[in-house]
Design a protein around this motif. Sequence first.
Motif, mmCIF file in Angstrom:
data_model
loop_
_atom_site.group_PDB
_atom_site.id
_atom_site.type_symbol
_atom_site.label_atom_id
_atom_site.label_comp_id
_atom_site.label_asym_id
_atom_site.label_seq_id
_atom_site.Cartn_x
_atom_site.Cartn_y
_atom_site.Cartn_z
ATOM 1 N N LEU A 119 24.048 68.639 -12.884
ATOM 2 C CA LEU A 119 22.853 67.942 -12.759
ATOM 3 C C LEU A 119 22.486 67.151 -14.099
ATOM 4 O O LEU A 119 22.405 65.892 -14.007
ATOM 5 C CB LEU A 119 21.742 68.628 -12.397
ATOM 6 N N ALA A 120 22.417 67.753 -15.181
ATOM 7 C CA ALA A 120 22.437 66.932 -16.275
ATOM 8 C C ALA A 120 23.346 66.104 -16.678
ATOM 9 O O ALA A 120 23.037 65.059 -17.463
ATOM 10 C CB ALA A 120 22.339 68.229 -17.622
ATOM 11 N N ASP A 121 24.566 66.286 -16.282
ATOM 12 C CA ASP A 121 25.654 65.181 -16.274
ATOM 13 C C ASP A 121 25.340 63.979 -15.598
ATOM 14 O O ASP A 121 26.278 63.041 -15.532
ATOM 15 C CB ASP A 121 27.183 65.814 -16.259
ATOM 16 N N GLY A 122 24.394 64.103 -14.487
ATOM 17 C CA GLY A 122 24.325 62.962 -13.670
ATOM 18 C C GLY A 122 24.817 62.879 -12.304
ATOM 19 O O GLY A 122 24.667 62.106 -11.698
ATOM 20 N N GLU A 123 25.298 64.168 -11.901
ATOM 21 C CA GLU A 123 25.804 64.398 -10.500
ATOM 22 C C GLU A 123 24.624 64.192 -9.760
ATOM 23 O O GLU A 123 23.652 64.774 -9.985
ATOM 24 C CB GLU A 123 26.552 65.790 -10.571
ATOM 25 N N SER A 124 24.945 63.624 -8.357
ATOM 26 C CA SER A 124 24.004 63.671 -7.558
ATOM 27 C C SER A 124 23.657 64.971 -6.902
ATOM 28 O O SER A 124 24.263 65.881 -6.850
ATOM 29 C CB SER A 124 24.236 62.797 -6.421
ATOM 30 N N ALA A 125 22.054 65.186 -6.708
ATOM 31 C CA ALA A 125 21.841 66.418 -6.146
ATOM 32 C C ALA A 125 22.550 66.768 -4.720
ATOM 33 O O ALA A 125 22.793 67.896 -4.529
ATOM 34 C CB ALA A 125 20.170 66.297 -5.824
ATOM 35 N N LYS A 126 22.771 65.675 -4.228
ATOM 36 C CA LYS A 126 23.615 65.795 -2.594
ATOM 37 C C LYS A 126 24.927 66.540 -3.007
ATOM 38 O O LYS A 126 25.154 67.332 -2.159
ATOM 39 C CB LYS A 126 23.571 64.537 -2.000
ATOM 40 N N ARG A 127 25.674 65.892 -3.710
ATOM 41 C CA ARG A 127 26.788 66.269 -4.219
ATOM 42 C C ARG A 127 26.892 67.694 -4.703
ATOM 43 O O ARG A 127 27.464 68.634 -4.331
ATOM 44 C CB ARG A 127 27.615 65.451 -5.357
ATOM 45 N N VAL A 128 26.005 68.229 -5.444
ATOM 46 C CA VAL A 128 25.719 69.441 -6.023
ATOM 47 C C VAL A 128 25.609 70.356 -4.717
ATOM 48 O O VAL A 128 26.019 71.470 -5.093
ATOM 49 C CB VAL A 128 24.733 69.605 -7.138
ATOM 50 N N TRP A 129 24.606 70.197 -4.030
ATOM 51 C CA TRP A 129 24.181 71.044 -3.000
ATOM 52 C C TRP A 129 25.405 71.337 -1.918
ATOM 53 O O TRP A 129 25.649 72.314 -1.432
ATOM 54 C CB TRP A 129 23.210 70.392 -1.953
ATOM 55 N N GLU A 130 26.122 70.105 -1.656
ATOM 56 C CA GLU A 130 27.454 70.295 -1.063
ATOM 57 C C GLU A 130 28.311 71.367 -1.688
ATOM 58 O O GLU A 130 28.900 72.111 -0.727
ATOM 59 C CB GLU A 130 28.142 68.695 -0.829
ATOM 60 N N ALA A 131 28.356 71.068 -2.979
ATOM 61 C CA ALA A 131 29.208 72.475 -3.690
ATOM 62 C C ALA A 131 28.665 73.622 -3.521
ATOM 63 O O ALA A 131 29.534 74.755 -3.454
ATOM 64 C CB ALA A 131 29.504 71.886 -5.242
ATOM 65 N N VAL A 132 27.464 73.924 -3.426
ATOM 66 C CA VAL A 132 26.876 75.005 -3.388
ATOM 67 C C VAL A 132 27.144 75.600 -1.960
ATOM 68 O O VAL A 132 27.435 76.535 -1.832
ATOM 69 C CB VAL A 132 25.402 75.003 -3.551
ATOM 70 N N CYS A 133 27.013 74.832 -0.905
ATOM 71 C CA CYS A 133 27.293 75.136 0.615
ATOM 72 C C CYS A 133 28.621 75.682 0.788
ATOM 73 O O CYS A 133 28.906 76.614 1.357
ATOM 74 C CB CYS A 133 26.960 74.035 1.241
ATOM 75 N N ALA A 134 29.666 74.830 -0.108
ATOM 76 C CA ALA A 134 31.023 75.286 0.190
ATOM 77 C C ALA A 134 31.300 76.471 -0.655
ATOM 78 O O ALA A 134 32.420 77.250 -0.372
ATOM 79 C CB ALA A 134 31.754 74.113 -0.503
ATOM 80 N N THR A 135 30.648 76.797 -1.790
ATOM 81 C CA THR A 135 30.820 77.870 -2.404
ATOM 82 C C THR A 135 30.112 79.198 -2.112
ATOM 83 O O THR A 135 30.761 80.356 -2.105
ATOM 84 C CB THR A 135 30.454 77.708 -4.102
ATOM 85 N N PHE A 136 28.798 79.124 -1.587
ATOM 86 C CA PHE A 136 28.199 80.332 -1.112
ATOM 87 C C PHE A 136 28.140 80.184 0.507
ATOM 88 O O PHE A 136 28.468 79.196 0.963
ATOM 89 C CB PHE A 136 26.774 80.102 -1.726
ATOM 90 N N ASP A 137 27.521 81.313 0.818
ATOM 91 C CA ASP A 137 27.509 81.316 2.542
ATOM 92 C C ASP A 137 26.197 80.758 2.931
ATOM 93 O O ASP A 137 25.283 81.535 3.200
ATOM 94 C CB ASP A 137 27.754 82.874 3.026
ATOM 95 N N VAL A 138 26.000 79.509 2.610
ATOM 96 C CA VAL A 138 24.707 78.819 3.078
ATOM 97 C C VAL A 138 24.566 78.790 4.607
ATOM 98 O O VAL A 138 25.570 78.041 5.241
ATOM 99 C CB VAL A 138 24.671 77.504 2.399
ATOM 100 N N PRO A 139 23.683 79.299 5.109
ATOM 101 C CA PRO A 139 23.546 78.997 6.424
ATOM 102 C C PRO A 139 23.294 77.212 6.865
ATOM 103 O O PRO A 139 22.570 76.716 6.391
ATOM 104 C CB PRO A 139 22.122 79.407 6.998
ATOM 105 N N PRO A 140 24.055 77.205 8.156
ATOM 106 C CA PRO A 140 23.926 75.759 8.728
ATOM 107 C C PRO A 140 22.555 75.090 8.722
ATOM 108 O O PRO A 140 22.669 73.834 8.452
ATOM 109 C CB PRO A 140 24.565 75.974 10.084
ATOM 110 N N HIS A 141 21.560 75.715 9.021
ATOM 111 C CA HIS A 141 20.109 75.088 9.011
ATOM 112 C C HIS A 141 19.654 74.848 7.798
ATOM 113 O O HIS A 141 18.580 73.824 7.612
ATOM 114 C CB HIS A 141 19.197 76.151 9.719
ATOM 115 N N LEU A 142 20.413 75.371 6.684
ATOM 116 C CA LEU A 142 19.926 74.833 5.266
ATOM 117 C C LEU A 142 20.884 73.771 4.869
ATOM 118 O O LEU A 142 20.799 73.085 3.602
ATOM 119 C CB LEU A 142 20.031 75.859 4.123
ATOM 120 N N HIS A 143 21.821 73.079 5.387
ATOM 121 C CA HIS A 143 22.766 72.120 5.030
ATOM 122 C C HIS A 143 21.981 70.797 5.213
ATOM 123 O O HIS A 143 21.793 69.952 5.019
ATOM 124 C CB HIS A 143 24.079 72.219 5.895
#
Length: 64
Positions: free
Chosen positions: A40-64
Amino acid sequence: MRLSEFWDRMNRQFGETYAASVAKDYVIAELGGRTIEQALADGESAKRVWEAVCATFDVPPHLH
Protein backbone atom coordinates in the motif's frame (compact mmCIF):
# COMPACT_ATOMS: atom_id res chain seq x y z
CA MET A 1 -11.99 0.00 -3.74
CA ARG A 2 -11.34 2.74 -1.22
CA LEU A 3 -8.73 2.19 1.45
CA SER A 4 -11.42 2.44 4.15
CA GLU A 5 -13.32 -0.44 2.52
CA PHE A 6 -10.12 -2.46 2.35
CA TRP A 7 -9.53 -2.03 6.10
CA ASP A 8 -13.17 -2.81 6.86
CA ARG A 9 -12.80 -6.11 5.03
CA MET A 10 -9.48 -6.85 6.74
CA ASN A 11 -11.06 -6.21 10.13
CA ARG A 12 -14.06 -8.42 9.34
CA GLN A 13 -11.79 -11.23 8.13
CA PHE A 14 -9.12 -11.13 10.85
CA GLY A 15 -10.42 -8.92 13.67
CA GLU A 16 -8.96 -5.47 14.28
CA THR A 17 -5.88 -6.48 16.25
CA TYR A 18 -4.90 -9.42 14.08
CA ALA A 19 -5.62 -7.48 10.84
CA ALA A 20 -3.01 -4.90 11.82
CA SER A 21 -0.52 -7.66 12.61
CA VAL A 22 -1.15 -9.46 9.31
CA ALA A 23 -0.74 -6.19 7.40
CA LYS A 24 2.54 -5.41 9.12
CA ASP A 25 4.19 -8.83 9.38
CA TYR A 26 2.91 -11.26 6.75
CA VAL A 27 4.85 -11.32 3.48
CA ILE A 28 2.60 -12.15 0.52
CA ALA A 29 4.18 -13.68 -2.59
CA GLU A 30 1.48 -12.23 -4.86
CA LEU A 31 2.54 -8.77 -3.74
CA GLY A 32 6.10 -9.33 -4.87
CA GLY A 33 7.28 -10.55 -1.49
CA ARG A 34 6.00 -7.45 0.29
CA THR A 35 3.74 -7.04 3.27
CA ILE A 36 0.33 -5.44 2.90
CA GLU A 37 1.63 -2.24 4.50
CA GLN A 38 4.61 -2.13 2.13
CA ALA A 39 2.46 -2.74 -0.95
CA LEU A 40 0.00 0.00 0.00
CA ALA A 41 2.85 2.40 0.82
CA ASP A 42 4.38 1.64 -2.59
CA GLY A 43 1.13 2.75 -4.25
CA GLU A 44 -0.42 -0.65 -4.98
CA SER A 45 -4.19 -0.31 -5.25
CA ALA A 46 -6.30 -1.44 -2.30
CA LYS A 47 -8.27 -3.68 -4.68
CA ARG A 48 -5.12 -5.43 -5.89
CA VAL A 49 -3.88 -5.91 -2.33
CA TRP A 50 -7.26 -7.28 -1.25
CA GLU A 51 -7.24 -9.74 -4.16
CA ALA A 52 -3.83 -10.95 -2.98
CA VAL A 53 -5.15 -11.33 0.58
CA CYS A 54 -8.11 -13.36 -0.71
CA ALA A 55 -5.79 -15.61 -2.72
CA THR A 56 -3.42 -16.13 0.22
CA PHE A 57 -5.89 -16.62 3.07
CA ASP A 58 -9.16 -18.52 3.22
CA VAL A 59 -11.37 -15.45 2.83
CA PRO A 60 -15.09 -16.32 2.64
CA PRO A 61 -16.73 -15.45 -0.68
CA HIS A 62 -19.11 -12.92 0.94
CA LEU A 63 -16.07 -10.75 1.80
CA HIS A 64 -14.63 -10.76 -1.72
